[in-house]
Design an enzyme around this catalytic site. Sequence first.
Site: not given
Ligand code: PHE
Ligand code: ZN
Length: 879
Positions: A305, A308
Amino acid sequence: MRAEDTPTIRLEDYRPSDWLIDTVDLDVVLAPTSTRVRALLQLRPNPEGRPGAPLVLDGDEIAPVSVALDDRPLDASAYTVSPRALTLPAPPDRPFSLRIETELDPQANTKLMGLYRSSGVYCTQCEADGFRRITYFLDRPDVMSVYTVRLEAEKADAPVLLANGNLVAAGELPGGERHFAVWHDPHPKPAYLFALVGGRLDHVRQPYVTADGRKVELAVYVEPGKADRAGWALDSLVRCMRWDERVFGRNYDLDVFNVVAVSDFNMGAMENKGLNIFNDKYVLADPHTASDGDYASIEAIIAHEYFHNWTGNRITCRDWFQLCLKEGLTVFRDQEFSADERSRPVKRIADVRTLRATQFSEDAGPLAHPVRPRAYTEINNFYTPTVYEKGAEIIRMLKTLIGDEAFARGMDLYFARCDGTAATIEQFLACFAEASGQDLSAFALWYEQAGTPTVTARGRYDAQARRYTLDFTQSTPPTPGQSEKRPLVIAVALGLVGRDGDLPLGGAVPALARDGIFVLDAAEASLSFEGIAEAPTPSLLRGFSAPVRLELDLDDAALLRLFTADSDSFNRWQALQTVATRALVRAGRGEASDAAASAGAIAGALAGFLDGPASDDPAFAAQVLRLPTPADIAREIGAHVDPDRVHAAHRALATAIASALAPSLATLHEALRADGAYSPAAGPAGRRALRNEALGLLALASPEDATARATAQFEAADNLTDRLAALATMTLIPGEAREAMIARFAALYAEEPLVMDKWLLAQALIPEAGTLERVRGLMARPGFSLTNPNRVRALIGGFAANLTQFNRTDGAGYRFVADMAIALDRTNPQVASRLLSSFKSWRMLEPTRQAAARAALSTVAATPGLSRDVADIAARSLA
Ligand code: PHE
Ligand code: ZN
């Protein structure tokens, strides 16, 4: 929803938004059943859009209380409202503002999308399209806005108020019972990264100074009373921030970074800008309530996370077809982080196990899709192992093909060029093409073509010419919507192993892209090595250099040579797995086979290994001891699978190996006893892993001895890992001792829902005919709840992963899971559709089970009022 109401979204139909939203001011007054949201949106026509286009704002299960344009109430005739949109057919042809008021009921939001309450905490989940459940918006990732958020709540109800960005104001309201906080996020972002939190939460925090000198306050928020379990997450955060500075040159970019743990969450965690929200399972840890595996997952997901922030937030996705742009890349980054923090070969083996178990099986069934899909009806069904794990493998392969330096230059170029934009896979690949000077257009097919390629390799040695030749082929089976497949660009890392180790790759060097990397980019290819003085054993796909199935014509003796002599640890591990897999596939198919000889050969190799090299790296040794699972074997067999026969074959082989090794296993179990206080570090965790692997094998060889050992271990343990291992061991040994341990575990951990999830899972996985009844009984216990995704995944998801019991010949397992999916769909479609995806391998089964699975899926498909999520999975599974 009826099928005709469900539009298919296609990549080729992408066009830029006609309107942009530069700023969003939200004023949110939190209350359990009536939260008021006032949104002020500054809109302007997009120069790249169609002039004079209507403004269609997305909405989902909301209704406007009021709408004002440039601060004047908008006449009801100037807009229309449908269940999914608020439309201004003729908006002004210039920048203007819209004020929209909505009222929400967070308490009633069981879908856990948009604003909801989890154990009394207000929180949001907006990816992929949850923001439209909060206010009307252009809810698409290429519309990026600067957000300012004012939160107001009763102090007693929500003493903590958090949103994205930096805190700019806070205070009490007159009367002293209410308070507010204003958060501003200077980084333009898509709505899916919006988040707010309000509630009673404790926290731990730590100051941090980035490599480029920014002072940041890091904090992890958890349920009251659990702050002493937040330390590992905070520690992991600090380590991954340093790592991203060092390895990718990425610094954090706000004054605060907050992580909040909630107990009701559909996924693992969410990368909202500056305010990551986590499933508490991936935050909370102490030795008594988290296993070694939990510590490792927390470290990995905190990193994922956090990473990201650059790969996802600073550079986001143009549209949801590009999901792998952020997810594949970020998984790759978190895998590299864990590899650097722990043992690289062990991490690689664990990741490849996961890839094969989850992605290869998806790729082989009706839900197969390209890493970048071309069409979807429900995007939430595309957060898949293919997008995540195969997406990461493609990045890894790109790095292998162009080399570390070019890869690093390509990443730098990507960060520099695409920062602040919503990008595409094409833009990403262009950076690496430029940095490496290579044409990557053929490589890009990995994003378009679904299915797992099979690579075959045959070796020929010409002693007279001192030449060794490898003949390769590749082919990819058809997948839904893609009957014709083209050859891919496959990185084959290789070496030739001789009596004294790796041989020089004479003569072939010009044909290799880089040191030891052969690029297989045609349906067939050959590679010759000159000056080879002895018949070598080829070691192919070292480090699992490409996400393919490898069929090689080595006999067991050659594989066992690789197991002891290969310089590549991954292939040492793989060699023994291959010997076992072949034996199990033969037996699992019901072919006449000499299982005893295979067991003897494997046991012989393991005996030497356990006496020698195993002690150097216990974590690696634990992986070596762990045979391929019955599910791995079923997948390898691929058609007409009888899960009972596969399971029996697996049991027989494992029991034979364990019996041959019993004395060394017992010795291991004694010698590796802990010699100090628990530490989650990779070293001691590896020792526990090996010790517990030995215990699990002993359960098959000598159940009585194992029962005594497991019972003693359970009582003496000072950590959850050893208790869970004892419990898992006992699940293999039916009888009173097992039931006693199950009861004892429940008594010890009754107040710990996350630990009880592991207890539910262990029982759901028992490969015995009584398990379905057991699962039904567990559902009736007070601690169980169909509204909590973690409980559902542990018990019902666990059962759906039980190869023999989900696939019962009488179809009762299928019916149960189908009924649960239907029931869950009424409250939480995402959890329901994930559960229904457990049917993804039904077509590989023998006809009786296929018919039963089809019937259960058809019942789901025929249920009126299904969500898009479940309707889509049911339809694709049956197609
Ligand atoms: N984007 C998040 C992740 O991969 C995953 C996620 C997708 C969480 C949709 C909630 C809803 O880190
Ligand atoms: Zn992710």
